[in-house]
Write a protein that holds these residues in place. Structure first.
Motif, short mmCIF file in Angstrom:
data_model
loop_
_atom_site.label_atom_id
_atom_site.label_comp_id
_atom_site.label_asym_id
_atom_site.label_seq_id
_atom_site.Cartn_x
_atom_site.Cartn_y
_atom_site.Cartn_z
N LEU A 1 0.84 -1.19 0.00
CA LEU A 1 0.00 0.00 0.00
C LEU A 1 0.88 1.24 0.00
N GLU A 2 0.55 2.22 -0.82
CA GLU A 2 1.34 3.43 -0.97
C GLU A 2 0.89 4.50 0.02
N PHE A 3 1.83 5.13 0.66
CA PHE A 3 1.54 6.23 1.57
C PHE A 3 1.10 7.45 0.77
N VAL A 4 0.01 8.08 1.21
CA VAL A 4 -0.48 9.30 0.57
C VAL A 4 -0.14 10.51 1.43
N GLU A 5 -0.62 10.51 2.67
CA GLU A 5 -0.35 11.61 3.58
C GLU A 5 -0.79 11.26 5.00
N VAL A 6 -0.34 12.06 5.95
CA VAL A 6 -0.82 11.96 7.32
C VAL A 6 -1.46 13.30 7.67
N ARG A 7 -2.64 13.24 8.25
CA ARG A 7 -3.34 14.45 8.67
C ARG A 7 -3.37 14.49 10.19
N GLU A 8 -2.87 15.56 10.74
CA GLU A 8 -2.78 15.70 12.20
C GLU A 8 -3.82 16.68 12.71
N THR A 9 -5.06 16.49 12.27
CA THR A 9 -6.15 17.39 12.66
C THR A 9 -6.94 16.87 13.86
N LEU A 10 -6.73 15.60 14.21
CA LEU A 10 -7.48 15.01 15.32
C LEU A 10 -6.77 15.32 16.64
N PRO A 11 -7.51 15.37 17.74
CA PRO A 11 -6.93 15.75 19.03
C PRO A 11 -5.81 14.83 19.51
N GLN A 12 -5.96 13.52 19.31
CA GLN A 12 -5.01 12.57 19.90
C GLN A 12 -4.48 11.52 18.94
N GLN A 13 -5.03 11.45 17.74
CA GLN A 13 -4.71 10.35 16.83
C GLN A 13 -4.13 10.85 15.51
N HIS A 14 -3.32 9.96 14.90
CA HIS A 14 -2.91 10.16 13.52
C HIS A 14 -4.04 9.71 12.61
N LEU A 15 -4.25 10.40 11.52
CA LEU A 15 -5.07 9.90 10.41
C LEU A 15 -4.11 9.70 9.24
N LEU A 16 -3.78 8.45 8.98
CA LEU A 16 -2.86 8.11 7.90
C LEU A 16 -3.63 7.58 6.71
N LEU A 17 -3.32 8.10 5.54
CA LEU A 17 -4.00 7.69 4.32
C LEU A 17 -3.04 6.95 3.40
N PHE A 18 -3.48 5.80 2.93
CA PHE A 18 -2.73 4.97 1.99
C PHE A 18 -3.64 4.64 0.82
N ARG A 19 -3.05 4.20 -0.28
CA ARG A 19 -3.89 3.79 -1.41
C ARG A 19 -3.32 2.54 -2.06
N ARG A 20 -4.21 1.85 -2.76
CA ARG A 20 -3.77 0.70 -3.56
C ARG A 20 -3.30 1.21 -4.91
N PRO A 21 -2.10 0.85 -5.33
CA PRO A 21 -1.63 1.28 -6.64
C PRO A 21 -2.48 0.72 -7.76
N GLN A 22 -2.35 1.29 -8.92
CA GLN A 22 -3.11 0.86 -10.10
C GLN A 22 -2.75 -0.60 -10.44
#
Length: 237
Positions: free
Chosen positions: A216-237
């Motif tokens: 799975l490819e890393f897209v980005e991490v969003r640090e908008t939540l109070p205590q948690q990471h939101l990490l986004l990944f995607r399946r390549p083509q």
């Protein structure tokens, strides 16, 4: 005497390397943390699963405020036709909040505990959200349709997976090629002020390492939540 020292050192080295990680990244050894099992993946000790007895904690009144759950849902940017898999759905806290956002799609609420599936069905009967489909998975397979899921959401559950590699591979197969996304939410291990036991946290680096291991490819991490990471990944083509 020197010979004895060398032999002792060799013996210690042999003991240390007697159980190296296998080709899948797993290693078994005594639990470093009593809240974990004696199994490690990519260097991380796997945590014990929270049983269905903890259902009330999932539905606690202050969860929305503590975790910023509405913000998390907004960050997913769902489309009305999306197929969403909520893995480790538990009581359906997120599943039933996601369902109205995908009126022409569906939410696959996956859990490995039959008691949780029963709870999901009971709650569904009360709220009438028929586009939520409870799915009984296993520790190695969430039983998702191949190449058909737009978003997989895992909130505070991945670190408890007994077989994270197999689950990761199954998730990859379920995501739509090129567009399917995994939203992985875990408490920040980098922040000592987050009041959660260390074994129930993850670092960004560890999460990226484990997702890369299953393709799975890393897209980005969003640090908008109070205590948690939101990490986004995607399946390549």
């Amino acid at each position: 005497m020197e010979s004895n020292v060398v032999n002792a050192a060799s013996l210690r080295a042999t003991t240390i390397t007697a159980h190296p990680p296998d080709s899948t990244g797993y290693v078994s050894r005594p639990a470093r943390d009593p809240n974990g099992i004696g199994r490690y993946y990519e260097g991380r000790q796997i945590a014990h699963v929270m049983g269905h007895e903890g259902a009330d904690w999932l539905e606690r009144n202050d969860r929305t405020r503590e975790e910023g759950t509405e913000l998390l849902i907004n960050e997913l940017h769902l489309k009305p036709t999306d197929v969403v898999a909520d893995i480790g759905a538990g009581t359906g806290f997120f599943s039933f909040r996601l369902a109205p956002l995908v009126p022409r799609g569906r939410v696959l609420a996956v859990d490995i505990q039959p008691e949780m599936i029963t709870e999901l069905r009971q709650r569904q009967a009360k709220n009438g959200l028929h586009n939520v489909e409870p799915v009984l998975g296993t520790t190695t397979d969430p039983h998702l349709p191949a190449s058909a899921v737009d978003v997989v959401l895992i909130v505070d559950a991945y670190h408890e997976f007994d077989h994270p590699r197999e689950m990761g591979q199954a998730i990859r197969r379920a995501l739509r090629p090129g567009t399917g996304r995994l939203a992985l939410v875990e408490y920040r291990a980098e922040d000592p002020n987050v009041p959660i036991k260390e074994i129930h946290k993850m670092t960004v680096a560890q999460a990226r390492k484990e997702m890369a291991a299953v393709g799975l490819e890393f897209v980005e991490v969003r640090e908008t939540l109070p205590q948690q990471h939101l990490l986004l990944f995607r399946r390549p083509q």
